[in-house]
Design an enzyme around this catalytic site. Structure first.
Site, PDB file in Angstrom:
ATOM      1  N   HIS A 196      -6.633  14.586  85.255  1.00  9.51           N
ATOM      2  CA  HIS A 196      -6.985  15.449  84.126  1.00  9.51           C
ATOM      3  C   HIS A 196      -7.399  16.809  84.689  1.00  9.51           C
ATOM      4  CE1 HIS A 196      -7.683  12.058  81.161  1.00  9.51           C
ATOM      5  NE2 HIS A 196      -7.729  11.396  82.302  1.00  9.51           N
ATOM      6  N   HIS A 238      -2.615   9.706  87.104  1.00  4.87           N
ATOM      7  CA  HIS A 238      -2.729  11.027  86.472  1.00  4.87           C
ATOM      8  C   HIS A 238      -4.060  11.666  86.818  1.00  4.87           C
ATOM      9  CE1 HIS A 238      -4.232   8.054  83.559  1.00  4.87           C
ATOM     10  NE2 HIS A 238      -5.086   8.973  83.140  1.00  4.87           N
TER      11      HIS A 238
HETATM   12  P1  AMP Z   1      -7.363   7.628  81.283  1.00  8.59           P
HETATM   13  O1  AMP Z   1      -6.341   6.595  81.699  1.00  8.59           O
HETATM   14  O2  AMP Z   1      -8.717   7.050  81.032  1.00  8.59           O
HETATM   15  O3  AMP Z   1      -7.391   8.795  82.216  1.00  8.59           O
HETATM   16  O4  AMP Z   1      -6.951   8.177  79.860  1.00  8.59           O
HETATM   17  C1  AMP Z   1      -5.623   8.451  79.492  1.00  8.59           C
HETATM   18  C2  AMP Z   1      -5.505   9.835  78.900  1.00  8.59           C
HETATM   19  O5  AMP Z   1      -4.180   9.956  78.426  1.00  8.59           O
HETATM   20  C3  AMP Z   1      -6.448  10.136  77.736  1.00  8.59           C
HETATM   21  O6  AMP Z   1      -7.105  11.374  77.976  1.00  8.59           O
HETATM   22  C4  AMP Z   1      -5.514  10.229  76.541  1.00  8.59           C
HETATM   23  O7  AMP Z   1      -5.937  11.181  75.588  1.00  8.59           O
HETATM   24  C5  AMP Z   1      -4.209  10.629  77.191  1.00  8.59           C
HETATM   25  N1  AMP Z   1      -3.009  10.207  76.473  1.00  8.59           N
HETATM   26  C6  AMP Z   1      -2.737   8.973  75.982  1.00  8.59           C
HETATM   27  N2  AMP Z   1      -1.525   8.948  75.411  1.00  8.59           N
HETATM   28  C7  AMP Z   1      -1.004  10.198  75.544  1.00  8.59           C
HETATM   29  C8  AMP Z   1       0.224  10.812  75.155  1.00  8.59           C
HETATM   30  N3  AMP Z   1       1.179  10.144  74.493  1.00  8.59           N
HETATM   31  N4  AMP Z   1       0.406  12.119  75.442  1.00  8.59           N
HETATM   32  C9  AMP Z   1      -0.556  12.826  76.093  1.00  8.59           C
HETATM   33  N5  AMP Z   1      -1.735  12.300  76.496  1.00  8.59           N
HETATM   34  C10 AMP Z   1      -1.958  11.004  76.218  1.00  8.59           C
END
Ligand code: AMP
Length: 139
Positions: A105, A103
């Site tokens: 951001h 993913h």
């Molecule tokens: P990272 O893997 O460090 O990029 O972080 C994962 C991101 O996914 C974080 O910003 C969380 O806030 C986000 N996140 C986790 N669960 C969900 C969800 N169910 N829906 C949307 N965003 C999520």
């Protein structure tokens, strides 16, 4: 590196097993709101096909995701009258990754305004209102 886990939270979102506030999708990618936004309009772009991160993604998966990242960058700039966009992308736990489905951001930014600290869940009605603005900007 571990194998792709089909039960990661974004795989569940893709299968419709848990809800997400969806903003945009095409054949290969999906974009939805981050539930713990570090800036208003913070959203995530993922490929629909499985890969953990940049380290195991195919060039085709990366190309599809970056195309959608650019579309969403323009949309959040417009929706929030932003001055810039920050892109973040983490690979493996040591690289800061917490959810093991690739993913990016996308964070709209305003001059002089810091990102909020991580880990605070947003109010759903606020997230929905922000999503509406982004969808409107997508046209
Ligand atoms: P990272 O893997 O460090 O990029 O972080 C994962 C991101 O996914 C974080 O910003 C969380 O806030 C986000 N996140 C986790 N669960 C969900 C969800 N169910 N829906 C949307 N965003 C999520």
């Amino acid at each position: 590196m571990s194998a792709y886990d089909t039960d990661n939270i974004f795989a569940k979102i893709l299968r419709g097993e848990i809800p997400a506030i969806r903003l945009y999708e095409d054949e290969d990618t999906l974009c939805f709101m981050d539930i713990m936004p570090r800036a208003d309009g913070h959203c995530l772009v993922i490929p629909k096909s499985p890969c953990r991160n940049v380290l195991d993604a195919t060039p085709e998966q990366l190309a599809a995701v970056i195309k959608t990242v650019q579309i969403m960058s323009h949309a959040v700039m417009s929706a929030f009258d932003a001055d810039g966009v920050t892109l973040q992308q983490f690979n493996e736990a040591a690289g800061g990754q917490e959810v093991f489905h690739l993913h990016f951001h996308v964070l709209p930014r305003h001059a002089g305004l810091s990102m909020r600290p991580p880990g605070t869940m947003a109010e759903m009605d606020v997230l929905q209102a922000h999503a509406e603005k982004i969808r409107a900007a997508l046209g």
